[in-house]
Design an enzyme around this catalytic site. Structure first.
Site, PDB file in Angstrom:
ATOM      1  N   ASP A  78      27.387  13.999 -43.475  1.00 39.31           N
ATOM      2  CA  ASP A  78      26.708  13.101 -42.536  1.00 39.31           C
ATOM      3  C   ASP A  78      25.308  13.608 -42.203  1.00 39.31           C
ATOM      4  O   ASP A  78      24.360  12.827 -42.084  1.00 39.31           O
ATOM      5  CB  ASP A  78      27.530  12.966 -41.247  1.00 39.31           C
ATOM      6  CG  ASP A  78      28.819  12.181 -41.453  1.00 39.31           C
ATOM      7  OD1 ASP A  78      28.965  11.548 -42.522  1.00 39.31           O
ATOM      8  OD2 ASP A  78      29.673  12.198 -40.547  1.00 39.31           O
ATOM      9  N   ASN A 103      30.613  17.105 -49.394  1.00 39.80           N
ATOM     10  CA  ASN A 103      31.756  16.788 -48.529  1.00 39.80           C
ATOM     11  C   ASN A 103      32.942  17.688 -48.817  1.00 39.80           C
ATOM     12  O   ASN A 103      33.625  18.168 -47.904  1.00 39.80           O
ATOM     13  CB  ASN A 103      32.162  15.321 -48.716  1.00 39.80           C
ATOM     14  CG  ASN A 103      31.241  14.358 -47.997  1.00 39.80           C
ATOM     15  OD1 ASN A 103      30.609  14.706 -47.001  1.00 39.80           O
ATOM     16  ND2 ASN A 103      31.146  13.140 -48.512  1.00 39.80           N
ATOM     17  N   GLU A 114      26.433   6.938 -50.557  1.00 36.36           N
ATOM     18  CA  GLU A 114      25.241   7.793 -50.584  1.00 36.36           C
ATOM     19  C   GLU A 114      24.080   7.133 -51.338  1.00 36.36           C
ATOM     20  O   GLU A 114      23.135   7.803 -51.757  1.00 36.36           O
ATOM     21  CB  GLU A 114      25.576   9.136 -51.243  1.00 36.36           C
ATOM     22  CG  GLU A 114      25.954   9.075 -52.717  1.00 36.36           C
ATOM     23  CD  GLU A 114      27.445   8.837 -52.944  1.00 36.36           C
ATOM     24  OE1 GLU A 114      27.935   9.157 -54.039  1.00 36.36           O
ATOM     25  OE2 GLU A 114      28.110   8.320 -52.023  1.00 36.36           O
ATOM     26  N   ASP A 118      19.909   7.680 -55.010  1.00 35.33           N
ATOM     27  CA  ASP A 118      21.288   8.152 -54.922  1.00 35.33           C
ATOM     28  C   ASP A 118      21.273   9.673 -54.758  1.00 35.33           C
ATOM     29  O   ASP A 118      20.562  10.377 -55.487  1.00 35.33           O
ATOM     30  CB  ASP A 118      22.060   7.775 -56.188  1.00 35.33           C
ATOM     31  CG  ASP A 118      23.540   8.110 -56.081  1.00 35.33           C
ATOM     32  OD1 ASP A 118      24.287   7.275 -55.543  1.00 35.33           O
ATOM     33  OD2 ASP A 118      23.933   9.206 -56.531  1.00 35.33           O
TER      34      ASP A 118
END
Length: 392
Positions: A274, A265, A300, A257
């Site tokens: 991304d 973000n 993620e 993770d």
């Protein structure tokens, strides 16, 4: 008896134009790379043979070399198309060398009064281009048909024919009886006509294989990272684990993770997020074997299935992934997130995939609780109760 080269070339031109119209329509509809390259090859063959029809006229001085170049370019376009069926691409210089060498040889040997100007190089390059296409056609991995093997054999026979033309040309010259009767423009055009029809007929099956493969890739791959999606990963890993159990072997599972991914973000935009996801996917792919499975588990979170790997081996792979991730160039002002891992192995070999993922997930939770940016294995002291919690 000698075939009339002009008549056969006219017939070849008519057949080529017809096939070109059909497969340009096919390419427009399917956008298959192979159909595109085959359509280009047909166009080059058609234009090259049209140029040859000007031999014996005042235009021969330019038409003959142009015809040689275009036909050789067509042969290499067939090779480029065959490579796409193996998910490979021919480099531009690889496609340009043959036609370029042919052009130089043709213009240097008095094309105005020599119909076979550059013939030695022309025949050699045709042999090479078609032989390369035969090679790549043979090694296509097709799950739906074996038509590519028949096409490979056909292309191989054509390459052998051009090799024979080249040998006889070199030993006896184009004016010899053997060359004119068996390897001259008339016989070669007739053979090319038959093979064009055969290849074009078979191309439908190859194009269908390519389209089906593309649809399957879209159905099983995550569009952003190119890794397996969750459903495809679980199906493949379950099947592989069952196979391993039948042989008494085990496997390891890693759940990973990206730490504080939401902050990336929020601070830098989803584009930066991304990039981070793709960087992690590349780090995973570069750290594992081709037999290992990697999937995007959700958001993620990622999952890796490592057949035959021990706990220690899996933890070493996790360390290698983090190292590669840290070395990956990040966009300006962006700091890639660290990674937390939960690792387990199927020892004893009775553990099923769902249980292994549950144990790895519990270990991942422990890694986060301990401050993130770390690897926690299910057999470590700090995770001693993980397996019991997962069973309960």
């Amino acid at each position: 008896m000698e075939l009339d080269a002009f008549s056969v070339r006219v017939a070849l031109g008519v057949v080529t134009v017809t096939l070109l119209m059909l497969f340009c329509t096919s390419f427009h509809r399917t956008r298959s790379p192979y159909a595109g390259w085959w359509s280009l090859a047909l166009l080059e063959f058609m234009a090259g043979n049209a140029a040859f029809l000007l031999n014996g006229t005042s235009h021969q001085v330019w038409a003959n070399p142009v015809g040689n170049v275009l036909v050789v370019a067509g042969a290499f376009s067939v090779w480029a198309g065959a490579k796409t069926l193996r998910d490979r691409k021919a480099k531009l210089w690889q496609l340009a060398v043959g036609p370029a060498v042919t052009a130089i040889a043709s213009f240097l040997e008095s094309p105005g009064n020599n119909v076979w100007s550059g013939g030695f190089v022309y025949l050699a390059m045709m042999t090479v281009g078609i032989a390369l296409a035969a090679y790549d056609l043979w090694f296509i991995k097709s799950s739906h048909s074996q038509v590519h093997r028949a096409l490979s054999i056909a292309a191989g026979l054509l390459a052998a024919y051009y090799l024979g033309r080249w040998v006889v040309y070199a030993l006896e010259g184009p004016a010899s009886y053997t060359f004119r009767t068996y390897f001259g423009p008339g016989p070669s055009a007739l053979i090319s006509m038959v093979l064009l029809v055969t290849v074009s007929f078979s191309m439908t099956a190859l194009t269908s294989d390519q389209l089906i493969k593309g649809l399957r890739e879209r159905a099983t791959r995550d569009h952003l990272t190119g890794l397996l999606n969750r459903g495809a990963f679980l199906d493949l890993a379950t099947t592989e684990l069952d196979r391993l159990h039948s042989t008494g072997s085990g496997a390891a599972v890693i759940l990973a993770d990206l730490d504080h991914f939401k902050a990336v973000n929020d601070e830098h935009g989803h584009g930066a997020g991304d990039v981070a996801l793709r960087a992690f996917a590349e780090a995973c792919s570069a750290s594992v074997r081709s037999t290992d499975l990697i999937g995007r588990y959700g958001g993620e979170e990622f999952v890796l299935f490592l057949p035959g790997a021990t706990q220690d081996r899996a933890e070493n792979i996790a360390t290698e992934i983090s190292r590669r991730m840290a070395e990956f160039p990040a966009p300006g002002g962006v700091v890639f997130p660290t990674i937390s891992y939960g690792v387990t192995s199927s020892i004893p070999a009775s553990a099923d995939l769902n249980f292994m993922i549950e144990v790895a997930d519990a270990a991942l939770y422990s890694a986060k609780a301990q401050g993130r940016n770390r690897i926690v294995g299910a057999d470590r002291p700090e995770a001693a109760t993980i397996a019991d919690e997962a069973r309960s």
